[in-house]
Design an enzyme around this catalytic site. Sequence first.
Site, PDB file in Angstrom:
ATOM      1  CG  ASN A 145      56.289  81.251  34.835  1.00 25.51           C
ATOM      2  OD1 ASN A 145      55.338  82.026  34.886  1.00 25.51           O
ATOM      3  ND2 ASN A 145      57.488  81.555  35.318  1.00 25.51           N
TER       4      ASN A 145
ATOM      5  CG  HIS B 155      51.527  76.286  28.989  1.00 22.79           C
ATOM      6  ND1 HIS B 155      51.831  74.951  28.815  1.00 22.79           N
ATOM      7  CD2 HIS B 155      50.531  76.558  28.102  1.00 22.79           C
ATOM      8  CE1 HIS B 155      51.072  74.445  27.853  1.00 22.79           C
ATOM      9  NE2 HIS B 155      50.270  75.393  27.416  1.00 22.79           N
ATOM     10  CB  CYS B 156      53.714  74.773  34.611  1.00 23.25           C
ATOM     11  SG  CYS B 156      55.196  74.869  33.607  1.00 23.25           S
ATOM     12  CB  ILE B 157      49.898  76.895  37.318  1.00 22.56           C
ATOM     13  CG1 ILE B 157      49.726  78.295  36.711  1.00 22.56           C
ATOM     14  CG2 ILE B 157      51.281  76.723  37.938  1.00 22.56           C
ATOM     15  CD1 ILE B 157      49.778  79.425  37.743  1.00 22.56           C
TER      16      ILE B 157
END
Length: 367
Positions: A353, A355-357
């Site tokens: 999501n 934060h991951c990108i």
Amino acid sequence: MSATLNSTPAADGFRMPGEHEPHAGCWMAWPERPDNWRLSAKPAQAAFAAVAEAIQLSEPVTMAVSDAQYEHCRSTLSPSIRVVELSTNDAWMRDIGPTFVRDNQGRRRGVDWRFNAWGGLHGGLYFPWDRDDRAAQKILEIERVDRYRAPIVLEGGSIHVDGEGTVLTTEECLLNANRNPELSREQIEAILLDYLGAEKVIWLGRGVCNDETDGHVDNIACFARPGVVLLTWTADEGDPQHAISRDALERLEAVTDARGRSFEVIRLPAPGPILIGEDEAGGVNSMPGTLARNAGDRLAASYVNFYIANNRVVFPLLDERHDGEAADLLAACFPGREIIGVGAREILLGGGNIHCITQQVPAAAAG
């Protein structure tokens, strides 16, 4: 020029700032893999663009993109977003980008962790991953920041720091045999402290239920600021997430941070459960060696997976039943920041999501 250094950040007086500290900007990468993103990544690209636009109103954004997608990406994003050609295998900038560290004089350097696509040939999500492993070095060259090449496999989403000496992580991920099987828990902990300029590691057990990253901490718990942790939570004892979150809460309540503070734990509601739809699974081009997307599979949905920008928090809209409650809790937790929700199901379908990108670049001046 970006030099490769033979010392460690801790030895040189550098530390990883907390995400709540001032940023100079944010890095992202453009999705395009048809074997991970449905419908040739068109829906995911729209979601990534929405996240980038939300962040760039608070701080500068740089989007890495392949040559094949450069013109499309450039025409999609606002002119104020910098677009650079930089080859990657996929678009998870948190995990493939550098971890920036800073000293008391405001000088920045970067940690380049080794990357094996969340498990290499023993549970990894795709092969090859060579472009992803080179991405951090390229970013540090562009930012003209000196580089530490870390001696362990680690993804940025597997760690959270408070900027004051405390590291939060999970045993499920960092102690997984598909990352650094030759290292003990104590050895991994020592490397974390050396390369993050930290003093104490707090180990949670598992991450969010069915998280394909082997339980990244940034999906289950994060620091809002020193002493305050946001935790994914469900009161439904029949949901396997309940036992995982309960264990995390008990661990947090039993310890103090590097400064001796007890934690205030704020529970964010778990959305869903959210399952992959038949049309969503059918839109992915299944390929050998890549994690399959099957209809009915549970997705690792979490409101904890948000990004703290300079004057706003960009969080995922995932479940109409809980989006408002999550926004209200975030607003109470970040009174000086605007709370912006972005539709993020398409990002979640790819395995992560907001934060991951994203990957923050700390401001040069000490915060």
